[in-house]
Design an enzyme around this catalytic site. Structure first.
Site: not given
Length: 320
Positions: A170, A193, A261, A264, A287, A296
């Site tokens: 990110r 995150k 982004h 990514r 994730h 994806y």
């Protein structure tokens, strides 16, 4: 009731509710390690919910009141949010925040209310990731170094964009790297995150681009200084990186979906198209849920169908 807590919440509330909310907030911050943005959003969503309950029942809610809320109370709150114009994504986040609070109270023995568990989350249509093609990604990285007036800035942009594409980072993860974290070895430790760390492999092309940038950068600072810096030596701001990408894509004729982004997204989609394992890609991207990574597969399928429709002789024939 008046005082500091009421001013923070913006409405009247019983002391036991305010106390529980304070403990929940500290739990989110210290044990769940949520980001400051998520913490602010969750606390704000819960405050809005409690404000609604205050008006809906014509009295400040106590813990006993929260424990006796039924499905109709929660649905009335969600309906109010919808009538106020909140989009589905915002309503889903608000419900997630309130659910989190009630689950925490259940686990901590403060109250048990199963009613919120039966609510359906508002349907949110997530935008399809828009990756670059392999050719466009390569072209963007090649041209990134040529655009800026200062040669070292060109090398910085190429190093940053190569890192995003080569490691699937990110933009915030890349810009938060320190010089001591520079991807000069075979792996890179990334803090994502929720302060969760992951290890990602580093391609030689990434190392080469980062080395070229560090050698050319006029700011030779200590190991704890930002890896990617702006023209004055401070940490490079996301808005500047996005502006550099915007100028670059206009120069070489890429669509507006070509953002930092999107690199990514390209990392994940190109790995998947080349036979990459979905769970391995999930780990590389950081994730929390496999369902996020599975988007994806939809991108790959869509691209394959576009190629089929454009190239297959039978696809070009119009039905009689």
């Amino acid at each position: 009731m008046t005082g500091k807590k009421e001013a923070v919440l913006g409405f009247s509330a019983q002391p036991d509710v305010q106390d529980a909310m304070g403990h929940w907030r500290r739990w989110l911050e210290s044990e769940r390690n949520v980001s400051p943005h998520t913490l602010t959003a969750y606390v704000g969503d819960l405050a809005t919910f409690l404000e609604f309950i205050t008006g809906y029942h014509a009295r400040p809610p106590s813990m006993n009141d929260l424990g006796s809320l039924g499905p109709a109370d929660f649905r009335a709150w969600l309906s109010k949010l919808a009538n106020d114009g909140l989009i589905a994504a915002s309503r889903a986040r608000a419900l997630a925040a309130v659910r989190n609070f009630f689950r925490w109270m259940d686990r901590s023995g403060r109250l048990h209310n199963p009613a919120i568990g039966g609510l359906s989350t508002p349907k949110v249509k997530r935008p399809m990731p828009r990756p670059l093609t392999v050719v466009d990604a390569d072209r963007l990285l090649e041209e990134a170094e040529k655009e800026p007036d200062e040669p070292w800035i060109g090398k910085r942009d190429r190093a940053l964009f190569t890192l995003l594409y080569g490691c699937g980072l990110r933009i915030s993860e890349a810009l938060n790297l320190r010089r001591k974290d520079a991807p000069l070895g075979e792996t890179l430790r990334v803090q994502g995150k929720g302060r969760k760390e992951r290890m990602v492999p580093v391609l030689p092309a990434v190392t080469e681009a980062v080395c070229a940038y560090m050698d050319a950068c006029p700011y030779k600072q200590g190991p704890d200084a930002p890896l990617f810096v702006g023209v004055r030596g401070g940490q490079l701001a996301p808005a500047i990186a996005q502006r550099q990408m915007r100028d670059l894509r206009r120069m070489i004729g890429l669509p507006e979906t070509a953002t930092p982004h999107a690199l990514r997204h390209s990392f994940a989609t190109h790995l998947l198209a080349d036979g990459g394992d979905l769970r391995a890609i999930q780990d590389l991207l950081g994730h929390a849920s496999l369902s996020t990574t599975q988007r994806y597969t939809d991108v790959e399928s869509e691209q394959l169908m576009e190629i089929y429709r454009a190239a297959h002789p039978r696809a070009k024939q119009t039905p009689k």
